[in-house]
Design a protein around this motif. Structure first.
Motif, PDB file in Angstrom:
ATOM      1  N   CYS A   1      24.781  12.261   9.024  1.00 12.96           N
ATOM      2  CA  CYS A   1      24.729  13.234   7.912  1.00 12.96           C
ATOM      3  C   CYS A   1      23.484  14.120   7.998  1.00 12.96           C
ATOM      4  O   CYS A   1      22.375  13.642   8.197  1.00 12.96           O
ATOM      5  CB  CYS A   1      24.731  12.458   6.592  1.00 12.96           C
ATOM      6  SG  CYS A   1      24.506  13.508   5.166  1.00 12.96           S
ATOM      7  N   THR A   2      23.695  15.448   7.841  1.00 13.76           N
ATOM      8  CA  THR A   2      22.572  16.397   7.876  1.00 13.76           C
ATOM      9  C   THR A   2      22.154  16.819   6.461  1.00 13.76           C
ATOM     10  O   THR A   2      21.337  17.723   6.305  1.00 13.76           O
ATOM     11  CB  THR A   2      22.974  17.670   8.646  1.00 13.76           C
ATOM     12  OG1 THR A   2      24.058  18.269   7.927  1.00 13.76           O
ATOM     13  CG2 THR A   2      23.400  17.388  10.068  1.00 13.76           C
TER      14      THR A   2
ATOM     15  N   CYS B   1      23.867  18.531   4.381  1.00 13.38           N
ATOM     16  CA  CYS B   1      24.216  19.945   4.171  1.00 13.38           C
ATOM     17  C   CYS B   1      24.760  20.172   2.751  1.00 13.38           C
ATOM     18  O   CYS B   1      24.745  21.290   2.253  1.00 13.38           O
ATOM     19  CB  CYS B   1      25.230  20.411   5.207  1.00 13.38           C
ATOM     20  SG  CYS B   1      26.889  19.720   4.973  1.00 13.38           S
ATOM     21  N   GLY B   2      25.281  19.133   2.131  1.00 13.61           N
ATOM     22  CA  GLY B   2      25.724  19.228   0.727  1.00 13.61           C
ATOM     23  C   GLY B   2      27.155  19.704   0.530  1.00 13.61           C
ATOM     24  O   GLY B   2      27.609  19.836  -0.605  1.00 13.61           O
TER      25      GLY B   2
ATOM     26  N   CYS C   1      29.972  18.166   1.017  1.00 12.99           N
ATOM     27  CA  CYS C   1      30.799  17.132   0.367  1.00 12.99           C
ATOM     28  C   CYS C   1      30.503  17.084  -1.133  1.00 12.99           C
ATOM     29  O   CYS C   1      31.402  16.867  -1.949  1.00 12.99           O
ATOM     30  CB  CYS C   1      30.561  15.776   1.015  1.00 12.99           C
ATOM     31  SG  CYS C   1      28.826  15.310   1.058  1.00 12.99           S
TER      32      CYS C   1
ATOM     33  N   ILE D   1      22.603  11.705   0.688  1.00 11.09           N
ATOM     34  CA  ILE D   1      23.797  11.791  -0.169  1.00 11.09           C
ATOM     35  C   ILE D   1      24.030  10.399  -0.742  1.00 11.09           C
ATOM     36  O   ILE D   1      24.123   9.408  -0.007  1.00 11.09           O
ATOM     37  CB  ILE D   1      25.038  12.268   0.620  1.00 11.09           C
ATOM     38  CG1 ILE D   1      24.782  13.635   1.281  1.00 11.09           C
ATOM     39  CG2 ILE D   1      26.270  12.312  -0.281  1.00 11.09           C
ATOM     40  CD1 ILE D   1      24.474  14.793   0.344  1.00 11.09           C
TER      41      ILE D   1
ATOM     42  N   CYS E   1      33.502  17.734   5.517  1.00  9.87           N
ATOM     43  CA  CYS E   1      32.287  17.390   6.278  1.00  9.87           C
ATOM     44  C   CYS E   1      32.359  17.966   7.700  1.00  9.87           C
ATOM     45  O   CYS E   1      33.250  17.616   8.477  1.00  9.87           O
ATOM     46  CB  CYS E   1      32.098  15.875   6.334  1.00  9.87           C
ATOM     47  SG  CYS E   1      30.652  15.460   7.328  1.00  9.87           S
TER      48      CYS E   1
END
Ligand SMILES: Cc1cc2nc3c(=O)[nH]c(=O)nc-3n(C[C@H](O)[C@H](O)[C@H](O)COP(=O)(O)O)c2cc1C
Ligand code: SF4
Ligand code: SF4
Length: 306
Positions: free
Chosen positions: A217-218, A220-221, A223, A239, A257
């Motif tokens: 997970c990066t 990125c937001g 989701c 997250i 995602c």
């Protein structure tokens, strides 16, 4: 005549139908308010539906309530929404119309539940509508989304039919309740839905769980943005899952995602096999697939000749 539409649409099928209804009503010079509760903090985090409604709903004559069918039922947040409605008064009209979208397997008892809850809220249920749509759960589990050809991007005859019914409402005389017509799926479906397909139990115990691989997970937001119940949130550059608002398995996050950092944990093979069996047995077999209730005499004759 003024109309308020309140809807919940985790993966946007119901929203498309809501917009089509709104557009058709406006073309007939009716005033329409469309309220979308999807992703609203007041509803899913603060859990204050009444306050949200009081602050947002304006005076209307007819209330339309829309939502998806989940596990044969009216999705439980939509049930909670109807339970929180004030009784008809100076602001809240006495007529109601529920509508649902379902993925072409079974619309179950969703419209019946909506109708009965609206009746308990002292409203007269003037009509109802079910719409066959892409099955949003299958897009993340099967190789192909089931019913994906039912895109809902353009107007379809049942929208016009529903709006015609709204136009016919004569406020000088009390319209007859149409609640009984919403029990079109019969006793066996009702029993199965209440005994086997308990929606909340399915979410808690049967559906595979979403799980975020923090090493991929990066943050990125994406989701978080598409989670309709705010189950996912960004906190401390991570997250996290919010247990206050449980996951409803819409599977938007998995689709959105960009790095495949979200996977489903659980017996996925069993889930796939179950869905495939349901599609084979019931897929596109509900007749009529999409309909306004009570069914008009003309459509009844058409269906009986199919
Ligand atoms: C958790 C879940 C359960 C579902 N259960 C059913 C069902 O019992 N029968 C059916 O035909 N479709 C079912 N569907 C498909 C949805 O009803 C359909 O895709 C609906 O149009 C989604 O509405 P929305 O896009 O407004 O969220 C289900 C989808 C999900 C995500
Ligand atoms: S969309 Fe994927 S990468 Fe982006 S925050 Fe969510 S889990 Fe992480
Ligand atoms: S966590 Fe994912 S699957 Fe669960 S409700 Fe949110 S977006 Fe849908």
């Amino acid at each position: 005549m003024k109309i308020t539409i309140i809807q919940f649409s985790p993966s946007r099928n119901t929203f498309k139908v809501s917009e089509l209804i709104k557009r058709e009503l406006e073309q007939r010079n009716l005033e329409v308010q469309l309220i979308d509760i999807t992703g609203k903090k007041e509803i899913f985090i603060k859990k204050n539906i009444q306050k949200f409604l009081a602050e947002n709903v304006i005076k209307h004559d007819i209330l339309l309530i829309g939502g998806p069918v989940y596990a044969n039922h009216l999705q439980y947040h939509v049930q909670d929404l109807i339970k929180a409605l004030p009784k008809p008064n100076d602001i809240w009209g006495k007529y109601a119309i529920p509508y649902v979208t379902y993925g072409g397997i079974s619309s179950g008892i969703a419209l019946k539940e909506a109708g009965e809850l609206l009746k308990s809220s002292k409203r007269i249920v003037h009509a109802g509508m079910k719409v066959s749509a892409p099955h949003r759960m299958t897009r993340a589990i099967l190789s192909e989304e089931f019913n994906k050809e039912k895109m809902l991007d353009n107007n379809f005859p049942q929208i016009t039919e529903l709006v015609n019914r709204i136009m016919q409402l004569n406020h000088n005389s009390i319209s007859k309740s149409s609640v009984k017509s919403l029990t079109y799926n019969g006793l066996i479906t009702t029993l199965k839905s209440n005994i086997i397909f308990k929606e909340k139990v399915m979410h808690e115990k049967r559906y595979p769980k979403v799980s975020i691989d923090q090493s991929i997970c990066t943050v990125c937001g994406k989701c978080v943005k598409v989670c309709p119940v705010l189950h996912l949130a960004k906190k401390d550059n991570k997250i996290i899952e919010n247990s206050q608002s449980p996951c409803i398995h819409c599977l938007n996050c998995i689709i959105q995602c960009p790095y495949n950092a979200i996977e489903l944990k659980g017996d996925l093979e069993k889930g796939k096999a179950f869905l495939q069996k349901m599609i084979l047995k019931n897929g596109n077999k509900e007749i009529p697939e999409t309909s306004v209730y009570p069914i008009s005499q003309i459509n009844q004759n058409k269906n009986s000749t199919i």
